[in-house]
Design a protein around this motif. Structure first.
Motif, mmCIF file in Angstrom:
data_model
loop_
_atom_site.group_PDB
_atom_site.id
_atom_site.type_symbol
_atom_site.label_atom_id
_atom_site.label_comp_id
_atom_site.label_asym_id
_atom_site.label_seq_id
_atom_site.Cartn_x
_atom_site.Cartn_y
_atom_site.Cartn_z
ATOM 1 N N ASP A 1 1.083 -1.319 -0.147
ATOM 2 C CA ASP A 1 0.157 -0.188 -0.009
ATOM 3 C C ASP A 1 0.997 1.118 -0.104
ATOM 4 O OD1 ASP A 1 -2.958 1.320 0.661
ATOM 5 O OD2 ASP A 1 -1.251 2.073 2.153
ATOM 6 N N PRO A 2 0.689 2.395 -0.849
ATOM 7 C CA PRO A 2 1.324 3.266 -0.738
ATOM 8 C C PRO A 2 1.632 4.113 0.277
ATOM 9 C CG PRO A 2 -0.415 3.534 -2.326
ATOM 10 C CD PRO A 2 -0.583 2.403 -1.671
ATOM 11 N N ARG A 3 0.391 4.261 1.192
ATOM 12 C CA ARG A 3 0.404 4.984 2.688
ATOM 13 C C ARG A 3 1.279 4.258 3.554
ATOM 14 N NH1 ARG A 3 -2.386 4.880 7.470
ATOM 15 N NH2 ARG A 3 -2.506 6.677 8.538
ATOM 16 N N ASP A 4 1.001 2.794 3.482
ATOM 17 C CA ASP A 4 2.108 2.289 4.224
ATOM 18 C C ASP A 4 3.482 2.451 4.005
ATOM 19 O OD1 ASP A 4 -0.087 1.181 5.555
ATOM 20 O OD2 ASP A 4 0.098 -0.689 4.864
ATOM 21 N N ALA A 20 6.747 3.805 6.076
ATOM 22 C CA ALA A 20 7.869 2.930 6.143
ATOM 23 C C ALA A 20 9.126 3.670 5.844
ATOM 24 C CB ALA A 20 7.633 1.669 5.601
ATOM 25 N N GLN A 21 8.993 4.462 4.616
ATOM 26 C CA GLN A 21 10.135 5.289 4.079
ATOM 27 C C GLN A 21 10.512 6.129 5.190
ATOM 28 O OE1 GLN A 21 11.466 4.240 1.245
ATOM 29 N NE2 GLN A 21 13.160 5.348 1.934
ATOM 30 N N ARG A 22 9.566 7.154 5.914
ATOM 31 C CA ARG A 22 10.161 7.911 6.782
ATOM 32 C C ARG A 22 10.934 7.567 8.096
ATOM 33 N NH1 ARG A 22 4.836 11.587 8.224
ATOM 34 N NH2 ARG A 22 6.199 12.622 9.593
ATOM 35 N N GLU A 72 1.519 9.517 14.061
ATOM 36 C CA GLU A 72 0.726 8.241 14.084
ATOM 37 C C GLU A 72 1.497 7.002 14.701
ATOM 38 O OE1 GLU A 72 1.220 10.344 11.549
ATOM 39 O OE2 GLU A 72 -0.450 10.546 10.309
ATOM 40 N N PHE A 73 2.771 7.312 14.586
ATOM 41 C CA PHE A 73 3.651 6.057 15.357
ATOM 42 C C PHE A 73 3.486 6.371 16.849
ATOM 43 C CE2 PHE A 73 7.075 5.603 11.801
ATOM 44 C CZ PHE A 73 6.212 5.089 11.116
ATOM 45 N N VAL A 74 3.541 7.583 17.192
ATOM 46 C CA VAL A 74 3.463 7.959 18.677
ATOM 47 C C VAL A 74 2.259 7.557 19.149
ATOM 48 C CG1 VAL A 74 3.501 9.657 20.459
ATOM 49 C CG2 VAL A 74 4.930 9.662 18.467
ATOM 50 N N GLU A 75 0.916 7.583 18.514
ATOM 51 C CA GLU A 75 -0.281 7.245 18.733
ATOM 52 C C GLU A 75 -0.300 5.733 19.195
ATOM 53 O OE1 GLU A 75 -3.439 8.505 16.036
ATOM 54 O OE2 GLU A 75 -4.886 7.061 17.145
ATOM 55 N N CYS A 94 0.873 0.917 8.549
ATOM 56 C CA CYS A 94 1.398 -0.230 8.282
ATOM 57 C C CYS A 94 0.538 -1.371 8.332
ATOM 58 C CB CYS A 94 2.771 -0.632 8.586
ATOM 59 S SG CYS A 94 4.002 0.898 8.125
ATOM 60 N N LEU A 95 -0.670 -1.016 8.089
ATOM 61 C CA LEU A 95 -1.630 -2.205 8.514
ATOM 62 C C LEU A 95 -2.561 -2.492 7.400
ATOM 63 C CD1 LEU A 95 -4.164 -0.265 8.540
ATOM 64 C CD2 LEU A 95 -3.932 -0.131 11.017
ATOM 65 N N GLU A 96 -2.398 -2.146 5.968
ATOM 66 C CA GLU A 96 -3.168 -2.568 4.882
ATOM 67 C C GLU A 96 -3.164 -3.871 4.507
ATOM 68 O OE1 GLU A 96 -5.596 -0.755 3.948
ATOM 69 O OE2 GLU A 96 -5.111 0.924 5.206
ATOM 70 N N ASN A 97 -1.934 -4.571 4.804
ATOM 71 C CA ASN A 97 -1.690 -5.939 4.445
ATOM 72 C C ASN A 97 -2.306 -6.852 5.602
ATOM 73 O OD1 ASN A 97 0.182 -5.722 5.968
ATOM 74 N ND2 ASN A 97 1.844 -6.549 4.808
ATOM 75 N N LEU A 98 -2.729 -6.422 6.452
ATOM 76 C CA LEU A 98 -3.499 -7.550 7.345
ATOM 77 C C LEU A 98 -4.701 -8.091 6.760
ATOM 78 C CD1 LEU A 98 -3.864 -5.042 10.837
ATOM 79 C CD2 LEU A 98 -2.449 -7.395 10.678
ATOM 80 N N PRO A 99 -4.674 -9.370 7.155
ATOM 81 C CA PRO A 99 -6.000 -10.021 6.543
ATOM 82 C C PRO A 99 -7.135 -9.736 7.456
ATOM 83 C CG PRO A 99 -4.254 -11.608 7.419
ATOM 84 C CD PRO A 99 -3.763 -10.159 8.054
#
Ligand code: SF4
Ligand code: SF4
Ligand SMILES: [Fe+2]
Lengths: 258, 287
Positions: A80-83, A87-89, A231-234, A244-249
């Motif tokens: 996913d592009p947002r994930d 991840a890149q940051r 978002e990470f801090v949250e 980083c959750l778009e590939n969760l089943p």
């Protein structure tokens, strides 16, 4: 033989310290780290230094391979592009703040490790034995697939990490697969604790998952002062994954808030 | 002599099952398998046939199954077929979302709760408003599909929305645009997957087929990564046999044999569609 395994430190040096303390009290015979030392959290060198001085043997996760070789991205395997943007940051931050000496050490870490215990062939890996960044989610793997993977790689007990969610499957053949979870990021369960696995190998295989509390508020503040994504801090403060959750089943996704 | 890269099958991770054959309640102008109400080139597969294919693939260590057509929800036994499958493996259904009645959704939610494996419902959209979507799919399709998506979400099934990405805007920008549009339509947690357009089936008459240069002919070996394409880890079954991938079930050369164990050999990537796969690195899977 009592074996402890944890993965995915993701620069969370405070969680690592708490896990190391828990291990000291837990009486395991052997502990392994299944890789991914940086990413997500602040000051990556702190966790790496603590891990190295603990002497705990460590596998090279996708993150460590990338940081070690200064590759362009973390190779987490998101689609996913947002994930990928998040991840890149965190990858760019991690690479910029990891010392050359630690990076050289990462490059030489093994990708997998085998041992024998309790008459069983144990295989430790990061994602899967065939691909360092393969996601082994509990609800997305048939028994047939896990049996094949164990047979293909000569394992009676397979330990992996990478996904961030811990689970254990006793297969029909008597083999076992354990995803040990990650200690750098909570398990998308609304709790701030992090998880690792202990396996007892003697007259069978017994697996228990340990949840470890740590000073997550201090980590959150460190992340804020390093200007890491809110978002990470949250996630650190709430225990819910925000990125980083778009590939969760479906099943795992439904269990989370976002 | 013409030379094309040969894609080895590393392991059968994924089996596609064309459970509904070419039968569909819509007849979209871009359908890459040319499906529609009267299209019976590929018949439906019976529950017994599917069960046998599932067992065959489990014997090879398959990870998960995908159900397609045509439109799977036209199959009278789809719920039972999913129940059979979910007993041993994860399953995904690809649907146009227009036939999702309340009782079907209730059954799906029950199956999902009863299984340890994930049940994924994937719904196709070709545009973010009725005008764009219905131009491909026919008047009224958009409204019914959005209603289906809302009902799926309300039941907690968290559908995956597949959107065809035809423009060349940035993937992140496109994703945000989709999310915004779906949010305005009342969907709060859509999971989005984008797919490229394939010049196959009806799309070849709507626009055009693959041109001579859209080919992997004489691709240098160093430019070919044998671990990138989905056909390194999947096969597709229909009532007519085993095919290399879900894209080529209705294309000449796509059929590889009758039994799965006859289709473990490398596949020569000589089809125009292989060019699209190569260029985009796409997979038809959820990931
Ligand atoms: S694209 Fe899908 S919905 Fe449209 S005709 Fe083909 S199978 Fe049916
Ligand atoms: S169309 Fe794509 S998936 Fe199918 S054989 Fe060609 S490259 Fe492989
Ligand atoms: Fe990883």
């Amino acid at each position: 033989m009592r074996l402890a395994a944890f993965g995915g430190i993701y620069s969370n040096h405070l969680a690592l310290a708490a896990v190391l303390e828990d291990l000291r009290q837990g009486g395991s015979d052997l502990a392994w780290c299944l890789g991914d030392l940086g990413g997500f959290g602040p000051h990556p060198d702190r966790a790496v230094a603590a891990l190295r001085s603990s002497g705990i043997p460590t596998l090279r996760g996708n993150m460590d391979d990338s940081v070690g070789h200064a590759r362009g991205d973390c190779d987490c395997g998101y689609t996913d592009p947002r994930d990928n943007a998040f991840a890149q940051r965190s990858y760019d931050y991690t690479l910029a703040h990891t010392s050359p000496e630690h990076r050289a050490w990462m490059r030489d870490l093994p990708e997998c490790h085998r041992l024998e215990a309790g008459g069983r062939r144990v295989l430790l890996c990061h994602g899967s034995p065939r691909r360092v960044n393969e996601f082994l989610w509990e609800s997305a793997c048939s028994d047939a697939f896990l049996e094949w993977m164990c047979a293909e790689h000569g394992a009676d007990l397979l330990l992996c990490s990478h996904t961030g969610l811990h689970w254990h499957r006793a297969l029909p053949s008597g083999r076992h697969v354990v995803n040990v979870g990650t200690i750098g990021r909570p398990a998308n369960d609304g709790r701030t604790e992090v998880w690792y696995a202990r396996v007892e190998l003697e007259d069978g295989v017994r697996v228990d998952f340990r949840s470890v509390a740590y000073d997550h508020e201090s980590l959150a503040r460190e992340m804020e002062s390093e200007a890491l994504p809110p978002e990470f801090v949250e996630t650190i403060r709430t225990g819910w994954w925000t990125t980083c959750l778009e590939n969760l089943p479906a099943k795992e996704r439904r269990a989370g808030r976002f | 002599m013409e030379r094309f890269p040969a894609q080895p099958l590393h392991h059968l991770d994924v089996l596609w099952i064309q459970v509904a054959g070419t039968l569909c309640n819509l007849s979209c102008t871009h359908c890459f398998v040319t499906c529609g109400p009267g299209e019976r080139r590929h018949p439906m597969m019976s529950r017994g046939e599917v069960r046998a294919r599932v067992a065959e693939a489990l014997g090879m260590g398959v990870r998960e199954f995908y159900f397609t057509g045509g439109e799977p929800f036209l199959h009278p036994d789809l719920i039972e077929i999913l129940e059979d499958t979910l007993a041993s493996a994860p399953a995904t259904v690809l649907t146009n979302g227009t036939l999702l009645t309340a009782s079907r959704i209730e059954s799906l939610r029950r199956l999902s709760d009863e299984s340890r494996s994930s049940l994924e419902i994937r719904v196709s959209l070709d545009g973010l408003d009725a005008a764009a979507h219905d131009a491909f799919r026919g008047a009224g399709a958009f409204a019914r599909t959005i209603e289906g998506l809302r009902d799926l979400e309300a039941s907690g099934l968290l559908p995956i929305v597949t959107v065809t990405h035809t423009g060349d805007d940035d993937p992140l920008v496109f994703r945000e645009r989709c999310l915004h549009a779906l949010g305005a339509l009342g969907l709060s947690r859509p999971r989005i997957k984008t797919l490229p357009m394939f010049r196959l089936g009806r799309e070849t008459t709507r626009t055009r087929g693959y041109a001579e240069i859209e080919s992997l002919r004489d691709l240098p070996e160093s430019a070919f990564d044998p671990h990138r394409l989905q056909c390194g880890s999947c096969r597709a079954v229909s009532a007519k046999g085993v095919h290399v991938c879900p894209l080529l079930v209705d294309e000449p050369g796509g059929r590889m044999g009758e039994r799965l164990d006859q289709t473990l050999t490398p596949f020569k990537l000589s089809h125009g569609a292989c060019f699209t796969c190569y260029v985009t690195g796409m997979t038809c899977g959820n990931g």
